[in-house]
Design an enzyme around this catalytic site. Structure first.
Site, PDB file in Angstrom:
ATOM      1  N   TYR A 260       0.817  -1.225   0.000  1.00  0.00           N
ATOM      2  CA  TYR A 260       0.000   0.000   0.000  1.00  0.00           C
ATOM      3  C   TYR A 260       0.840   1.259   0.000  1.00  0.00           C
ATOM      4  CZ  TYR A 260      -3.417  -3.387   1.741  1.00  0.00           C
ATOM      5  OH  TYR A 260      -4.213  -4.475   1.913  1.00  0.00           O
TER       6      TYR A 260
ATOM      7  N   TYR B  42     -14.656  -4.558   3.318  1.00  0.00           N
ATOM      8  CA  TYR B  42     -13.319  -4.951   2.856  1.00  0.00           C
ATOM      9  C   TYR B  42     -13.154  -6.447   3.093  1.00  0.00           C
ATOM     10  CZ  TYR B  42      -8.361  -5.771   2.553  1.00  0.00           C
ATOM     11  OH  TYR B  42      -7.144  -6.282   2.204  1.00  0.00           O
TER      12      TYR B  42
ATOM     13  N   ASP C 154     -17.424 -12.579   7.366  1.00  0.00           N
ATOM     14  CA  ASP C 154     -15.972 -12.446   7.347  1.00  0.00           C
ATOM     15  C   ASP C 154     -15.550 -11.911   8.714  1.00  0.00           C
ATOM     16  OD1 ASP C 154     -13.355 -11.636   7.089  1.00  0.00           O
ATOM     17  OD2 ASP C 154     -13.622 -10.654   5.140  1.00  0.00           O
TER      18      ASP C 154
ATOM     19  N   LYS D   2      -6.281 -13.333  10.818  1.00  0.00           N
ATOM     20  CA  LYS D   2      -5.630 -12.339  11.680  1.00  0.00           C
ATOM     21  C   LYS D   2      -5.177 -12.847  13.061  1.00  0.00           C
ATOM     22  CE  LYS D   2      -6.073  -8.307   9.170  1.00  0.00           C
ATOM     23  NZ  LYS D   2      -7.178  -8.134   8.235  1.00  0.00           N
TER      24      LYS D   2
HETATM   25  C1  LIG Z   1      -7.380  -8.332   6.747  1.00  0.00           C
HETATM   26  C2  LIG Z   1      -8.695  -8.753   6.263  1.00  0.00           C
HETATM   27  C3  LIG Z   1      -8.825  -9.578   5.131  1.00  0.00           C
HETATM   28  C4  LIG Z   1      -7.638 -10.026   4.302  1.00  0.00           C
HETATM   29  O1  LIG Z   1      -6.765 -10.831   5.025  1.00  0.00           O
HETATM   30  P1  LIG Z   1      -5.264 -11.041   4.467  1.00  0.00           P
HETATM   31  O2  LIG Z   1      -4.675 -12.023   5.422  1.00  0.00           O
HETATM   32  O3  LIG Z   1      -4.616  -9.704   4.533  1.00  0.00           O
HETATM   33  O4  LIG Z   1      -5.376 -11.569   3.100  1.00  0.00           O
HETATM   34  C5  LIG Z   1     -10.085  -9.967   4.750  1.00  0.00           C
HETATM   35  N1  LIG Z   1     -11.172  -9.577   5.427  1.00  0.00           N
HETATM   36  C6  LIG Z   1     -11.093  -8.792   6.517  1.00  0.00           C
HETATM   37  C7  LIG Z   1     -12.337  -8.411   7.253  1.00  0.00           C
HETATM   38  C8  LIG Z   1      -9.855  -8.343   6.962  1.00  0.00           C
HETATM   39  O5  LIG Z   1      -9.783  -7.530   8.021  1.00  0.00           O
END
Ligand SMILES: *Cc1c(COP(=O)(O)O)cnc(C)c1O
Length: 444
Positions: free
Chosen positions: A22, A150, A244, A273
């Protein structure tokens, strides 16, 4: 000399070969050279120590270098760092799958491992599309996602990000086109949302949402009622519902999973994460029993054709199991509640002209401004003040590790209040709004 002034020359030799995330590398400040991490601190090569306010993109739930996770990884590396998952299975992955199934609500019980959040969302999308195919439906291939959302940086996940925040403009023509709606946060928007469902329903595989907090899209909150409405409408229009929880999972919003606060069980959930406590890359896509059953068949073409090379990596699974030990054995959710109280010190920002909103949920505190004219300068001020935070777009936020020392937390909130006040004072004195470059608007 590194830019931070230390005597090590690895930076000079290696950095010219790195491509950073980024970042417009021509114009953005060079990254800080880090020597080590401990607890909630990042130690730089030049000896400076920063208090970490964002736990390395929200991963380091137990602080850095937790001895229990380190020991589990050390033990595993001696026994078996990795073995392919095609045709082979091992205890760390099987144990982790069982534990996740037990922790997740409802019958979310079938776990598919991968190595990154974006990929776990891609897999969820693939499962959703094939679920309908296996059941004899055709044409259910699209996804309904939300403004402010996102879900990752890969191609399929870019297509379900907020088009304005995400990278749609740069990739016009290369992305799948998906319907993007407003979250049904009130009666009016619920009706508009239902109209979108009615129009697109028969072409949709699933609805995709980040429950309670849209993270990288601007740290926007919505209530549990929104998720209940989504569950109701997904059922009414016979569309799958994917949560997600890559950001919200593992305690960040105050419960182990955000969906618990709504009493809603999605059909598929994605986790990453904080899954390994910020130590190793790992992600999981978890499906409900009924989803998996659509793949359970004598027909080989009904199988899920996906298999990352490092799937179920034993080191990462060992780290994740150790992280779950810590969630079970230590008072993490009580610590989140304590952090939540501490984060309310950010309320002082409400007095600052130019601050639009201050909001706190679990171990997440957000100060939203009207605009930030010079993100680079603001980031530099925070570093000078001894804290590591990464404001993006128009928000400054704190998402510290759950084990942060109360004094460090107070230092973080105090610094945010002070630096935002100074910055807003300056912004006002200067008067203008500098054009924002595209990379600065992303959440890096
Ligand atoms: C960080 C994130 C992603 C992407 O995860 P990466 O490990 O960076 O590919 C997808 N969805 C959400 C809600 C996120 O916070």
């Amino acid at each position: 000399m590194t830019p931070s002034g230390a005597g090590e020359d690895w930076f000079e030799r290696g950095f010219p070969h790195l491509w950073m995330p980024y970042a417009q590398m021509k114009t953005s400040a060079p990254p800080l050279a880090v020597r080590e991490t401990r607890g909630s601190r990042i130690v730089l090569e030049d000896g400076r120590e920063l208090v970490d306010g964002i736990a390395s993109w929200w991963t380091a739930a137990h602080g850095y270098n937790h001895p229990h996770i380190a020991q589990a990884v050390r033990r595993q590396v001696e026994v078996m760092p990795h073995v392919m998952f095609g045709g082979l299975v091992h205890q760390p992955a099987a144990e982790l799958a069982g534990r996740l199934a037990a922790l997740l609500p409802g019958d979310l019980e079938r776990v598919f491992f991968s190595e990154s959040g974006s990929v776990s969302v891609e897999i969820a999308m693939k499962i959703a599309v094939q679920y309908w195919r296996n059941r004899g439906y055709r044409g259910r291939t699209r996804f309904l996602a939300f403004k402010g959302g996102y879900h990752g940086d890969t191609f399929a996940t870019m297509s379900v990000c907020d088009p304005e925040i995400g990278m749609h403009a740069q990739f016009t023509g290369a992305l799948l086109e998906q319907p993007i709606a407003e979250l049904p946060a009130d009666e009016e928007r619920a009706q508009a949302f239902e109209a979108v469902l009615a129009r697109h329903g028969s072409s949709l595989a699933a609805i995709l949402v980040e429950p309670l907090v849209q993270g990288a899209g601007g740290m926007r909150f919505h209530g549990p009622a929104v998720l209940q409405r989504l569950r109701l409408l997904a059922d009414r229009y016979d569309v799958l519902l994917i949560f997600d929880e890559i950001f919200t999972g593992f305690g960040r919003t105050g419960t182990l999973f955000a969906c618990e606060q709504a009493g809603v069980v999605p059909d598929i959930i994605t986790l990453s994460k904080a899954l390994t406590g910020g130590t190793l890359p790992l992600a999981a896509t978890v499906a409900r029993r009924g989803i998996f059953e659509a793949f359970w068949s004598d027909d080989p073409s009904h199988a899920l054709m996906h298999g990352p090379t490092y799937m179920g990596n034993a080191l990462a699974c060992a780290a994740a199991n150790a992280s779950l030990d810590l969630f079970a054995g230590e008072p993490r959710l009580a610590q989140v509640a304590r952090i939540s109280e501490g984060l309310h010190a950010l309320d002082a920002c409400r007095e600052i002209p130019g601050v639009r909103d201050v909001r706190v949920l679990g171990a997440l505190g957000v100060v939203e401004l009207d605009h930030i004219d010079d993100l680079g300068a603001l980031k530099a001020r925070f570093i000078d003040a001894g804290v590591w935070v990464r404001p993006f777009r128009n928000v400054v936020y704190l998402a510290p590790s759950f084990t942060i020392d109360p004094d460090d937390l107070a230092f973080l909130t105090g610094t945010v209040v002070r630096v935002v006040a100074q910055h807003e004072g300056r912004q006002r004195a200067v008067g203008g709004v500098a054009p924002r470059t595209r990379d600065e608007r992303l959440f890096g």
